[in-house]
Design a protein around this motif. Structure first.
Motif, PDB file in Angstrom:
ATOM      1  N   MET A   1      -1.608  14.833  -0.302  1.00 30.38           N
ATOM      2  CA  MET A   1      -1.650  13.562   0.381  1.00 30.38           C
ATOM      3  C   MET A   1      -1.430  12.449  -0.646  1.00 30.38           C
ATOM      4  SD  MET A   1      -4.772  12.078   2.708  1.00 30.38           S
ATOM      5  CE  MET A   1      -4.980  13.686   3.398  1.00 30.38           C
ATOM      6  N   GLU A   2      -0.406  11.654  -0.448  1.00 29.11           N
ATOM      7  CA  GLU A   2      -0.043  10.596  -1.385  1.00 29.11           C
ATOM      8  C   GLU A   2      -0.872   9.334  -1.127  1.00 29.11           C
ATOM      9  OE1 GLU A   2       3.899   8.090  -2.764  1.00 29.11           O
ATOM     10  OE2 GLU A   2       4.076   9.613  -1.224  1.00 29.11           O
ATOM     11  N   ASN A   3      -1.358   8.728  -2.194  1.00 29.33           N
ATOM     12  CA  ASN A   3      -2.139   7.503  -2.091  1.00 29.33           C
ATOM     13  C   ASN A   3      -1.222   6.352  -1.686  1.00 29.33           C
ATOM     14  OD1 ASN A   3      -3.642   5.164  -2.534  1.00 29.33           O
ATOM     15  ND2 ASN A   3      -4.555   5.909  -4.417  1.00 29.33           N
ATOM     16  N   PRO A   4      -1.466   5.706  -0.536  1.00 33.78           N
ATOM     17  CA  PRO A   4      -0.600   4.602  -0.103  1.00 33.78           C
ATOM     18  C   PRO A   4      -0.669   3.386  -1.022  1.00 33.78           C
ATOM     19  CG  PRO A   4      -2.480   4.815   1.375  1.00 33.78           C
ATOM     20  CD  PRO A   4      -2.515   5.990   0.448  1.00 33.78           C
ATOM     21  N   ARG A   5      -1.646   3.307  -1.894  1.00 32.42           N
ATOM     22  CA  ARG A   5      -1.701   2.191  -2.840  1.00 32.42           C
ATOM     23  C   ARG A   5      -0.689   2.386  -3.964  1.00 32.42           C
ATOM     24  NH1 ARG A   5      -2.393  -1.404  -0.070  1.00 32.42           N
ATOM     25  NH2 ARG A   5      -2.522  -2.688  -1.909  1.00 32.42           N
ATOM     26  N   ASP A   6      -0.069   3.579  -4.040  1.00 31.85           N
ATOM     27  CA  ASP A   6       1.000   3.815  -4.998  1.00 31.85           C
ATOM     28  C   ASP A   6       2.348   3.334  -4.472  1.00 31.85           C
ATOM     29  OD1 ASP A   6      -0.812   4.978  -6.747  1.00 31.85           O
ATOM     30  OD2 ASP A   6      -0.377   7.015  -6.074  1.00 31.85           O
ATOM     31  N   TRP A   7       2.393   2.943  -3.197  1.00 30.93           N
ATOM     32  CA  TRP A   7       3.637   2.465  -2.591  1.00 30.93           C
ATOM     33  C   TRP A   7       3.852   1.005  -2.957  1.00 30.93           C
ATOM     34  CZ3 TRP A   7       2.071   4.330   2.981  1.00 30.93           C
ATOM     35  CH2 TRP A   7       1.942   5.722   2.974  1.00 30.93           C
ATOM     36  N   ASP A   8       4.990   0.470  -2.541  1.00 29.81           N
ATOM     37  CA  ASP A   8       5.287  -0.947  -2.729  1.00 29.81           C
ATOM     38  C   ASP A   8       4.593  -1.722  -1.616  1.00 29.81           C
ATOM     39  OD1 ASP A   8       6.391  -3.300  -3.649  1.00 29.81           O
ATOM     40  OD2 ASP A   8       8.272  -3.007  -2.575  1.00 29.81           O
ATOM     41  N   ASN A   9       3.461  -2.337  -1.926  1.00 32.60           N
ATOM     42  CA  ASN A   9       2.652  -3.038  -0.933  1.00 32.60           C
ATOM     43  C   ASN A   9       2.743  -4.547  -1.128  1.00 32.60           C
ATOM     44  OD1 ASN A   9       1.129  -0.778   0.446  1.00 32.60           O
ATOM     45  ND2 ASN A   9       0.628  -0.361  -1.676  1.00 32.60           N
ATOM     46  N   LEU A  10       2.603  -5.274  -0.034  1.00 35.60           N
ATOM     47  CA  LEU A  10       2.524  -6.729  -0.106  1.00 35.60           C
ATOM     48  C   LEU A  10       1.193  -7.150  -0.718  1.00 35.60           C
ATOM     49  CD1 LEU A  10       3.502  -9.611   0.643  1.00 35.60           C
ATOM     50  CD2 LEU A  10       2.383  -9.287   2.859  1.00 35.60           C
ATOM     51  N   GLY A  11       0.122  -6.489  -0.292  1.00 35.48           N
ATOM     52  CA  GLY A  11      -1.218  -6.871  -0.720  1.00 35.48           C
ATOM     53  C   GLY A  11      -1.658  -6.208  -2.005  1.00 35.48           C
ATOM     54  N   LYS A  12      -2.584  -6.867  -2.645  1.00 31.41           N
ATOM     55  CA  LYS A  12      -3.253  -6.328  -3.833  1.00 31.41           C
ATOM     56  C   LYS A  12      -4.710  -6.104  -3.436  1.00 31.41           C
ATOM     57  CE  LYS A  12      -4.051  -6.039  -8.442  1.00 31.41           C
ATOM     58  NZ  LYS A  12      -3.599  -5.023  -9.304  1.00 31.41           N
ATOM     59  N   MET A  13      -5.208  -4.884  -3.607  1.00 32.14           N
ATOM     60  CA  MET A  13      -6.592  -4.538  -3.273  1.00 32.14           C
ATOM     61  C   MET A  13      -7.428  -4.551  -4.540  1.00 32.14           C
ATOM     62  SD  MET A  13      -7.069  -1.385  -0.679  1.00 32.14           S
ATOM     63  CE  MET A  13      -6.246  -1.494   0.889  1.00 32.14           C
ATOM     64  N   VAL A  14      -8.404  -5.460  -4.556  1.00 33.61           N
ATOM     65  CA  VAL A  14      -9.338  -5.541  -5.679  1.00 33.61           C
ATOM     66  C   VAL A  14     -10.695  -5.067  -5.175  1.00 33.61           C
ATOM     67  CG1 VAL A  14     -10.527  -7.076  -7.269  1.00 33.61           C
ATOM     68  CG2 VAL A  14      -8.114  -7.425  -6.777  1.00 33.61           C
ATOM     69  N   CYS A  15     -11.116  -3.915  -5.657  1.00 32.79           N
ATOM     70  CA  CYS A  15     -12.408  -3.342  -5.269  1.00 32.79           C
ATOM     71  C   CYS A  15     -13.287  -3.230  -6.507  1.00 32.79           C
ATOM     72  CB  CYS A  15     -12.221  -1.966  -4.635  1.00 32.79           C
ATOM     73  SG  CYS A  15     -11.237  -1.986  -3.131  1.00 32.79           S
ATOM     74  N   LEU A  16     -14.535  -3.659  -6.346  1.00 35.74           N
ATOM     75  CA  LEU A  16     -15.504  -3.580  -7.438  1.00 35.74           C
ATOM     76  C   LEU A  16     -16.640  -2.679  -6.993  1.00 35.74           C
ATOM     77  CD1 LEU A  16     -15.673  -7.361  -8.441  1.00 35.74           C
ATOM     78  CD2 LEU A  16     -14.225  -5.575  -9.400  1.00 35.74           C
ATOM     79  N   HIS A  17     -16.598  -1.436  -7.452  1.00 36.69           N
ATOM     80  CA  HIS A  17     -17.622  -0.462  -7.075  1.00 36.69           C
ATOM     81  C   HIS A  17     -18.020   0.291  -8.335  1.00 36.69           C
ATOM     82  CE1 HIS A  17     -19.677   2.778  -4.965  1.00 36.69           C
ATOM     83  NE2 HIS A  17     -19.623   2.024  -3.875  1.00 36.69           N
ATOM     84  N   ARG A  18     -19.280   0.542  -8.476  1.00 37.37           N
ATOM     85  CA  ARG A  18     -19.763   1.176  -9.713  1.00 37.37           C
ATOM     86  C   ARG A  18     -19.527   2.686  -9.749  1.00 37.37           C
ATOM     87  NH1 ARG A  18     -21.672  -2.838 -12.500  1.00 37.37           N
ATOM     88  NH2 ARG A  18     -22.799  -4.535 -11.506  1.00 37.37           N
ATOM     89  N   ARG A  19     -19.368   3.318  -8.564  1.00 42.71           N
ATOM     90  CA  ARG A  19     -19.188   4.777  -8.545  1.00 42.71           C
ATOM     91  C   ARG A  19     -17.775   5.224  -8.210  1.00 42.71           C
ATOM     92  NH1 ARG A  19     -23.707   6.067  -4.553  1.00 42.71           N
ATOM     93  NH2 ARG A  19     -21.950   7.162  -3.659  1.00 42.71           N
ATOM     94  N   TYR A  20     -17.010   4.394  -7.539  1.00 45.92           N
ATOM     95  CA  TYR A  20     -15.673   4.794  -7.102  1.00 45.92           C
ATOM     96  C   TYR A  20     -14.618   3.861  -7.670  1.00 45.92           C
ATOM     97  CZ  TYR A  20     -18.405   7.172  -3.483  1.00 45.92           C
ATOM     98  OH  TYR A  20     -19.318   7.951  -2.816  1.00 45.92           O
TER      99      TYR A  20
END
Length: 112
Positions: A1-20
């Motif tokens: 299963m390919e990670n869709p965040r590896d695709w050419d996306n319009l959005g930038k996802m900024v996640c701040l999590h200590r475990r993931y």
């Protein structure tokens, strides 16, 4: 299963999590921000035109959404998705960002 965040996306996802490690790669440190509002202000200063909150549910798997899950024990805000350019209109840009989050949610939950 390919990670869709590896695709050419319009959005930038900024996640701040200590475990993931979630969303897109970035160099932001959770300790640099005292609140989600402070991080949002930082992203706007960096050029975010449309910005939506991201919420994570961590219970028997991971789910992500732009809407809160309503579970105070196993969910909460994890970051933002934002766009630095507008596609046709702000509403259209928001719809694209939401669809990117829905796609990433399917990936995280194993639906795809």
């Amino acid at each position: 299963m390919e990670n869709p965040r590896d695709w050419d996306n319009l959005g930038k996802m900024v996640c701040l999590h200590r475990r993931y490690t979630l969303g897109d790669p970035h160099d932001l440190n959770p300790d640099d921000f005292k609140s989600w509002e402070e991080l949002e202000d930082h992203l706007r200063h960096e050029g975010a035109k449309v910005i939506l909150p991201l919420f994570l549910l961590d219970h028997s798997g991971l789910r992500i959404s732009v809407e809160p899950f309503g579970d105070p024990w196993d969910s909460g805000q994890v970051g933002f998705i934002y766009a630095t350019k507008i596609e046709q209109s702000r509403q259209k840009t928001k719809e694209i960002l939401i669809s990117e989050v829905e796609e990433y949610d399917r990936y995280l939950s194993g639906e795809e």
